[in-house]
Scaffold this motif. Structure first.
Motif, short mmCIF file in Angstrom:
data_model
loop_
_atom_site.label_atom_id
_atom_site.label_comp_id
_atom_site.label_asym_id
_atom_site.label_seq_id
_atom_site.Cartn_x
_atom_site.Cartn_y
_atom_site.Cartn_z
N LYS A 1 1.02 -1.32 -0.25
CA LYS A 1 0.38 0.26 -0.08
C LYS A 1 1.10 1.33 -0.27
CE LYS A 1 -3.59 -2.20 2.65
NZ LYS A 1 -4.24 -2.00 4.10
N GLN A 2 2.20 1.17 0.86
CA GLN A 2 3.35 2.47 0.43
C GLN A 2 3.69 2.65 -0.09
OE1 GLN A 2 3.14 4.54 2.87
NE2 GLN A 2 1.55 3.84 4.03
N THR A 3 3.59 1.56 -1.18
CA THR A 3 4.47 1.38 -2.48
C THR A 3 3.93 2.48 -3.90
OG1 THR A 3 5.56 -0.36 -1.69
CG2 THR A 3 5.24 0.15 -4.46
N ILE A 4 1.97 1.83 -3.44
CA ILE A 4 1.40 2.85 -4.48
C ILE A 4 1.12 3.55 -3.91
CG2 ILE A 4 -1.03 2.36 -5.04
CD1 ILE A 4 -1.05 -0.33 -4.70
N LEU A 5 0.95 4.69 -2.58
CA LEU A 5 0.79 5.91 -2.22
C LEU A 5 2.69 6.26 -3.00
CD1 LEU A 5 -0.54 8.06 -0.71
CD2 LEU A 5 0.53 6.90 1.32
N LYS A 6 3.45 5.96 -2.83
CA LYS A 6 4.63 6.48 -2.72
C LYS A 6 4.91 7.23 -4.43
CE LYS A 6 7.60 5.10 0.85
NZ LYS A 6 8.40 4.25 1.13
N ARG A 7 4.31 5.76 -5.17
CA ARG A 7 4.02 6.24 -6.47
C ARG A 7 3.65 6.71 -7.30
NH1 ARG A 7 5.49 7.46 -10.91
NH2 ARG A 7 5.15 6.33 -12.76
N VAL A 8 2.52 7.06 -5.94
CA VAL A 8 1.26 8.32 -7.17
C VAL A 8 1.79 9.95 -6.86
CG1 VAL A 8 -0.99 9.38 -5.82
CG2 VAL A 8 -0.70 6.78 -6.64
N LYS A 9 2.08 9.81 -5.51
CA LYS A 9 3.03 11.20 -4.56
C LYS A 9 3.87 11.73 -5.73
CE LYS A 9 2.08 10.89 -0.10
NZ LYS A 9 3.18 10.92 1.64
N GLU B 1 6.81 14.64 -9.72
CA GLU B 1 7.79 14.60 -11.20
C GLU B 1 6.39 15.56 -12.08
OE1 GLU B 1 7.24 10.50 -12.57
OE2 GLU B 1 8.04 10.67 -11.10
N HIS B 2 5.23 15.94 -12.04
CA HIS B 2 5.05 17.38 -13.00
C HIS B 2 4.89 18.53 -12.21
CE1 HIS B 2 3.53 14.00 -15.12
NE2 HIS B 2 3.55 14.03 -16.07
N GLU B 3 5.80 18.45 -11.29
CA GLU B 3 5.71 20.31 -10.39
C GLU B 3 4.67 20.28 -10.01
OE1 GLU B 3 7.15 23.27 -13.03
OE2 GLU B 3 8.41 21.73 -14.10
N GLY B 4 4.12 19.03 -9.05
CA GLY B 4 2.56 19.45 -8.28
C GLY B 4 3.26 18.91 -6.69
N GLU B 5 1.82 19.47 -6.20
CA GLU B 5 2.52 19.11 -4.31
C GLU B 5 0.86 18.37 -4.09
OE1 GLU B 5 2.56 22.61 -0.58
OE2 GLU B 5 2.76 23.45 -2.81
N VAL B 6 0.52 18.03 -3.07
CA VAL B 6 0.37 17.00 -2.35
C VAL B 6 0.04 18.14 -0.85
CG1 VAL B 6 -0.19 15.10 -1.29
CG2 VAL B 6 1.03 14.84 -2.67
N THR B 7 -1.40 17.90 -1.34
CA THR B 7 -1.70 19.13 0.25
C THR B 7 -1.97 18.45 1.51
OG1 THR B 7 -3.62 19.14 -0.65
CG2 THR B 7 -1.45 21.46 -1.17
N GLU B 8 -2.93 16.83 1.42
CA GLU B 8 -3.67 16.49 2.07
C GLU B 8 -3.49 14.89 1.86
OE1 GLU B 8 -7.59 16.36 4.48
OE2 GLU B 8 -7.11 18.03 3.80
#
Length: 99
Positions: A23-31, A36-43
């Motif tokens: 589960k953590q691997t999938i979450l890390k891949r999404v983040k 990589e597209h200059e985005g920022e995870v806020t929550e």
């Protein structure tokens, strides 16, 4: 010229029998796809296992995660591509937050 970033929210449901490490691997891949597209995870809001409204691929429950982020519009296509090729993902949805 400033690159336009929008607010998005993605909800994805993982198979309930996955190990925490998977589960953590999938979450890390999404983040990482977002960053990589200059985005920022806020929550990140991990709901955990919940009963599904209907059976999906022989599963009656799934592990829900909601992720809010801001990024360029190109990130949506990349996230959908990633969700489609990952074995542990049952369902996903990416929406733009207008509010």
């Amino acid at each position: 010229m400033e690159i336009l970033k929008r607010d998005y929210e993605t909800t994805f449901v993982l198979k309930p029998d996955l190990e925490d490490e998977e589960k953590q691997t999938i979450l890390k891949r999404v983040k990482s796809a977002i960053s990589e597209h200059e985005g920022e995870v806020t929550e990140v809001d991990a709901w955990g296992k919940k009963q599904l409204a209907y059976e999906i691929k022989d599963y009656r429950s799934g592990d829900y995660t909601i992720l809010e982020f801001n990024a360029q519009t190109t990130v949506v296509n990349e996230l959908e591509r990633i969700f489609k090729i990952m074995d542990g993902v049952l369902r996903y949805l990416v929406v733009r937050n207008d509010a």
